[in-house]
Design a protein around this motif. Structure first.
Motif, short mmCIF file in Angstrom:
data_model
loop_
_atom_site.label_atom_id
_atom_site.label_comp_id
_atom_site.label_asym_id
_atom_site.label_seq_id
_atom_site.Cartn_x
_atom_site.Cartn_y
_atom_site.Cartn_z
N MET A 1 0.83 -1.21 0.00
CA MET A 1 0.00 0.00 0.00
C MET A 1 0.87 1.26 0.00
SD MET A 1 -3.02 1.10 -0.07
CE MET A 1 -3.75 2.71 0.08
N ILE A 2 1.85 1.25 0.91
CA ILE A 2 2.73 2.42 0.99
C ILE A 2 3.46 2.64 -0.33
CG2 ILE A 2 4.88 3.23 2.08
CD1 ILE A 2 3.73 2.17 4.71
N ILE A 3 3.84 1.52 -0.99
CA ILE A 3 4.50 1.62 -2.28
C ILE A 3 3.60 2.32 -3.29
CG2 ILE A 3 5.56 0.29 -4.16
CD1 ILE A 3 7.01 0.00 -1.53
N GLU A 4 2.31 1.92 -3.28
CA GLU A 4 1.37 2.52 -4.24
C GLU A 4 1.16 4.01 -3.96
OE1 GLU A 4 1.00 -0.72 -3.29
OE2 GLU A 4 1.57 -1.24 -5.35
N ILE A 5 1.14 4.35 -2.66
CA ILE A 5 1.01 5.78 -2.31
C ILE A 5 2.21 6.54 -2.87
CG2 ILE A 5 1.02 7.45 -0.41
CD1 ILE A 5 -0.59 5.44 1.22
N GLY A 6 3.39 5.95 -2.72
CA GLY A 6 4.60 6.59 -3.23
C GLY A 6 4.51 6.79 -4.74
N HIS A 7 4.07 5.73 -5.43
CA HIS A 7 3.95 5.79 -6.88
C HIS A 7 2.96 6.88 -7.29
CE1 HIS A 7 3.53 3.24 -10.82
NE2 HIS A 7 4.05 4.44 -11.03
N PHE A 8 1.84 6.90 -6.58
CA PHE A 8 0.80 7.88 -6.87
C PHE A 8 1.34 9.31 -6.64
CE2 PHE A 8 -3.00 10.34 -5.53
CZ PHE A 8 -3.68 10.26 -6.72
N ALA A 9 2.07 9.47 -5.52
CA ALA A 9 2.61 10.80 -5.20
C ALA A 9 3.56 11.27 -6.29
CB ALA A 9 3.35 10.74 -3.86
N LEU A 10 4.33 10.32 -6.84
CA LEU A 10 5.29 10.71 -7.88
C LEU A 10 4.56 11.20 -9.14
CD1 LEU A 10 8.43 10.63 -8.04
CD2 LEU A 10 8.15 8.65 -9.50
N VAL A 11 3.50 10.47 -9.51
CA VAL A 11 2.74 10.87 -10.69
C VAL A 11 2.04 12.21 -10.45
CG1 VAL A 11 0.87 10.23 -12.27
CG2 VAL A 11 2.44 8.48 -11.40
N LEU A 12 1.55 12.36 -9.21
CA LEU A 12 0.91 13.62 -8.85
C LEU A 12 1.91 14.77 -8.91
CD1 LEU A 12 -2.03 14.04 -8.13
CD2 LEU A 12 -1.39 14.08 -5.71
N ALA A 13 3.15 14.50 -8.46
CA ALA A 13 4.20 15.51 -8.50
C ALA A 13 4.43 15.96 -9.95
CB ALA A 13 5.50 14.97 -7.91
N LEU A 14 4.34 15.00 -10.87
CA LEU A 14 4.50 15.33 -12.29
C LEU A 14 3.41 16.31 -12.73
CD1 LEU A 14 5.68 14.90 -15.14
CD2 LEU A 14 4.29 12.84 -15.33
N ALA A 15 2.16 16.02 -12.31
CA ALA A 15 1.05 16.90 -12.69
C ALA A 15 1.24 18.30 -12.11
CB ALA A 15 -0.27 16.30 -12.20
N VAL A 16 1.67 18.34 -10.83
CA VAL A 16 1.91 19.64 -10.18
C VAL A 16 3.02 20.39 -10.91
CG1 VAL A 16 2.71 20.76 -8.07
CG2 VAL A 16 1.07 18.87 -7.93
N ALA A 17 4.07 19.64 -11.29
CA ALA A 17 5.20 20.28 -11.97
C ALA A 17 4.76 20.87 -13.31
CB ALA A 17 6.33 19.28 -12.17
N VAL A 18 3.86 20.17 -14.00
CA VAL A 18 3.37 20.69 -15.28
C VAL A 18 2.65 22.02 -15.04
CG1 VAL A 18 1.72 20.33 -17.16
CG2 VAL A 18 3.21 18.46 -16.45
N ALA A 19 1.80 22.05 -14.00
CA ALA A 19 1.09 23.30 -13.68
C ALA A 19 2.08 24.39 -13.32
CB ALA A 19 0.12 23.05 -12.53
N GLN A 20 3.11 24.01 -12.53
CA GLN A 20 4.11 24.98 -12.08
C GLN A 20 4.95 25.49 -13.26
OE1 GLN A 20 6.81 23.41 -9.14
NE2 GLN A 20 8.20 25.13 -9.43
N MET A 21 5.05 24.66 -14.29
CA MET A 21 5.83 25.07 -15.47
C MET A 21 5.03 26.06 -16.33
SD MET A 21 7.31 22.59 -18.50
CE MET A 21 5.72 21.94 -19.00
N VAL A 22 3.73 25.75 -16.51
CA VAL A 22 2.94 26.51 -17.47
C VAL A 22 2.40 27.82 -16.90
CG1 VAL A 22 0.91 26.47 -18.96
CG2 VAL A 22 2.32 24.40 -18.70
#
Lengths: 662, 160
Positions: A1-22
């Motif tokens: 479960m913790i692994i999946e949370i980590g994976h999810f957080a990483l993908v979410l970080a990507l989405a946030v980074a895209v917003a932060q870029m644009v």
């Protein structure tokens, strides 16, 4: 479960980074404060998410959750705690997450402490920083996912490469990455400044702490790596001119140049576009290092697993950022207003010569590192460019630079009196000459160049001391006044003196190890002795011992000098059953002037063991010097000027572009 | 000094440093480039004794011995030709018989090779890319273990 949370957080970080870029970039363009205000919180959120992902990975390593493929491949339940943690970044995928974590940390620091930056500049910096994060998060998610699971979960992991199970090496990557990624910050500032079309003294002042932080991290990282190579690889060398080492050295040299040129840009408003170019090149070379290590074009101690897809992806990132920023530079840099033309003999002139020499040294290393790769890529002959090439190209350029170093700080801005500077350095020159004679006296049978190297080292240390002495009026004024002056001296001045002096100490170490090495290789039975540079080495016994996750063959070597007992060393050969590998541990005794370095080799028949031993003169000084340099950087970083920040025009705060800077 | 003269002075300094760098590189390139050869290359192309080369191939099974004076002797093969190698030093931790190796040094008059540096792979699956290519050329590439991972380890010593 913790692994999946980590994976999810990483993908979410990507989405946030895209917003932060644009959004902030668009906001800065349209002068829209709302869009720009997204940058700060997004940077903090992105950091928190990447931290969560990293923590999830670390947790899996700590509890030895081998359902995580990465932990299975790089960990083992019997491994000591420290190597369970360092195992997280002792592999390609995990180290990429660490890379992005540090990247996000730097972005978050701009968000937290960048309150005094003009709003548009801050928005653009964070946007550029986010674009780098987007590229590398995409890279992780699509080619190097660290969160891959194994089903069914294996009972035991396959362990970490024993060479990486080492105290210095465990923390070598974080420092190195902090250095590489630190240059992403100066890069973001440079690109943002090009987009703004404005570089002024306050820009240079904002960039300097980042350049300094990156430089000092990289200095520590490189020093740790070279120290590790010294005591682990078993032949007492400290630098191999291996392409991957060169990949870390190149950003360091260019970063050093950047550190110096940023001073000119800040104090005198000159060398602006050159400073921008250096900031771009420093990060480009960091990216090149990442590409070389991870693409599989190189095979070395440092290289990670090869996957052509990854190589092409990183090459794409490299081309995009390097090509894009250089194109932007070509387009925008000519628009920058240059001012402050100066005389050749001046502080600025000295710093410019320093920069040209550092650039030439980088070019030589660049050529020697990439030429063989290029030739191979073009199906030419397979060649190696060995240490001799670098000793013949890099060393002479650097020696010219080192001779000039003490002059720089003693020259005034704009126009200087070189004769006055030379007079202030008379004492340093005298000391260097005496040191040379002493070195000849003690080591008359060594290479004739070596005492000159020692003279150069003393010249650097004494030159740095002369500068402090001059500024505090030591011996020229009452002692109390000098002490008062010393207390009031800006920390940056102390930092510079330490960095230049530390360089001298490192040079002495390099000269000592290179020129005055004594070595021997013999087969000894227990009880037998051999001689080395006035020492008697006796192999007292060879036995077996068990470590936490290895078994070792340990030799006990007694060292005497004449009648006097010096030390007892225990060189080992360790076998790691989980990893099915062996690792040599050298036994080292140091008295700070020289090291006795003993390696235990194979059985040589009839109960004898091969023993290899070195006397490495001045070896510890290489790393002591490196640490003093890093300390100088750290002290400089706490200088009041950088803490307080530049006085800022109120109009800039309001986000309105002033008609002309200054 | 006028503005023009100052600029000229800086350009002159820049060009001098550039010339220094280019000159040094060209000088160093003349005889400090080391070519890689397989044992077959060494025999076919008649590499001159004394020339510094990198020799790569597999460590021939059963060929490794440690001499009484501490030197190591082994043979490097590409399944067609075999070259004897002596190395005064401690072999890298992952040096093993039947596995890939790259030795750097000089060819001696008697056709054997005196190595001062021996590079071996770092784990079970790695093989130096030069060795892979050399084996492919002689048709002895088995394909297994081709996937490279962590890499070479360094051993360096003084050749006799």
């Amino acid at each position: 479960m913790i692994i999946e949370i980590g994976h999810f957080a990483l993908v979410l970080a990507l989405a946030v980074a895209v917003a932060q870029m644009v959004a902030p970039m668009l906001g800065a363009h349209r002068r829209d404060a709302t869009l720009m205000s997204i940058a700060g919180p997004a940077a903090l959120l992105q950091f928190a998410l990447v931290l969560l992902a990293f923590a999830a990975l670390t947790w899996a390593f700590l509890v030895s959750d081998f359902s995580l493929k990465l932990a299975y491949d790089n960990s083992h339940s019997a491994k000591p705690l420290i190597y369970k943690i360092s195992g997280v970044w002792g592999n390609h995928e995990g180290s990429m997450v660490l890379w992005v974590l540090i990247l996000a940390l730097f972005g978050a620091m701009v968000a937290l402490f960048g309150g005094n930056l003009p709003a548009t500049l801050r928005a653009r910096v964070l946007s550029v920083q986010a674009s780098i994060a987007v590229a590398f998060l995409l890279f992780i998610v699509f080619t190097s996912n660290p969160f891959v699971r194994l089903d069914p979960a294996p009972f035991e992991g396959t362990g970490l490469n024993p060479l990486l199970q080492d105290r210095a090496l465990a923390f070598h990557p974080p420092w190195l990455y902090a250095g590489y990624v630190g240059y992403s910050m100066t890069f973001s500032f440079a690109v943002a400044a090009l987009l703004e079309g404005r570089v002024d003294a306050s820009w240079a002042r904002w960039v300097r702490p980042w350049a300094l932080a990156a430089w000092l991290s990289l200095t520590i990282g490189i020093a740790m790596g070279s120290w590790w190579a010294y005591y682990t690889l078993g032949w007492g060398g400290f630098w191999f001119w291996d392409p991957v080492e060169n990949a870390s050295l190149m950003p360091w040299i260019v970063g050093t140049a950047l550190l110096h040129s940023a001073i000119v840009a800040e104090k005198r408003g000159a060398l602006k576009s050159w400073t921008l170019l250096l900031a771009i090149i420093a990060f480009s070379l960091s990216l090149l290092g990442t590409f070389l290590v991870r693409s599989g074009v190189l095979t070395s101690v440092h290289a990670f697993a090869v996957d052509p897809e990854r190589g092409i992806f990183i090459l794409g990132i490299l081309i995009f950022f390097v090509g894009g920023s250089l194109a932007l530079y070509a387009w925008r840099a000519p628009l920058l207003k240059t001012d402050g033309i100066f005389a050749p003999v001046s502080r600025e002139g000295a710093l410019l010569v320093n920069n040209l020499l550092l650039a030439a040294a980088t070019a030589a290393v660049f050529f020697g590192t990439l030429y063989p790769l290029l030739l191979d890529a073009l199906d030419g002959p397979k060649i190696t460019v060995g240490p001799t090439f670098f000793n013949l190209t890099f060393a002479p350029i650097f020696i010219v630079l080192l001779v000039l170093v003490p002059f720089g700080p003693l020259l005034g801005w704009k126009r200087a009196d070189i004769q006055a500077a030379a007079e202030r350095l008379m004492a340093a020159a005298g000391l260097a000459f005496v040191a040379m004679l002493v070195a000849y006296g003690f080591m008359w049978d060594g290479p004739w160049l070596a005492p000159l190297g020692i003279a150069l080292a003393v010249w650097l240390v004494a030159g740095a001391a002369s500068e402090i002495a001059y500024r505090t009026k030591l011996f020229a004024a009452p002692l109390a006044e000098s002490l008062g002056r010393a207390r009031r001296l800006p920390r940056a001045a102390w930092g510079m003196a330490l960095a230049h002096g530390g360089l001298g100490i490192a040079v002495a170490g390099i000269v000592g190890v290179t020129a005055w090495r004594a070595e021997t290789i013999v087969a000894l039975a227990p009880g037998e002795s051999t001689e080395l540079a006035g020492y008697t080495l006796t192999l007292e016994a060879v036995g077996m011992r068990d470590g936490p996750n290895f078994e070792a063959t340990t030799g006990i070597v007694r060292i005497d000098r004449g009648e006097r007992f010096v030390a007892r060393l225990m060189p080992e050969k360790r076998r790691f059953p989980a990893e099915r590998q062996e690792k040599t541990e050298a036994g080292i005794h140091t008295n700070l002037l020289s090291d006795i370095y003993v390696v235990l080799g194979d059985v040589a028949g009839e109960g004898k063991w091969v023993v290899r031993a070195y006397r490495n003169a001045l070896a510890p000084w290489i790393w002591i010097g490196g640490m003093i340099m890093a300390l100088g950087g750290a002290i400089s970083l706490t200088d009041r000027r950088l803490r307080v920040g530049a006085p800022v025009n109120a109009k800039i705060h309001a986000g309105v572009r002033p008609a002309a800077a200054e | 000094m006028t503005r023009k003269q100052r600029r000229a002075a800086f350009i002159a300094i820049g060009l001098a440093i550039l010339a220094l760098a280019v000159g040094l590189v060209l000088y160093a390139m003349r005889d400090n480039i080391v070519f890689f050869h397989s044992p077959s290359d060494v025999v076919e192309r008649e590499v001159a004794p004394g020339q510094r080369i990198r020799l790569g191939g597999l460590v021939e099974a059963g060929s490794v011995e440690t001499l009484a004076d501490g030197a190591a002797r082994f043979a490097v093969t590409d399944m067609v030709e075999t070259i004897r190698v002596t190395y005064r030093g401690i072999l890298p931790d992952l040096f093993r018989e039947g596995q890939g190796v790259v030795a750097e040094g000089v060819l001696l008059e008697d056709g054997s090779f005196a190595a001062d540096t021996v590079l071996a792979k770092h784990d079970e699956t790695y093989m130096p890319s030069e060795v892979v290519d050399a084996l492919k050329r002689t048709g002895n590439w088995q394909g297994e273990g081709a996937e490279a991972s962590h890499a070479e380890t360094y051993g360096q010593g003084a050749y006799p």
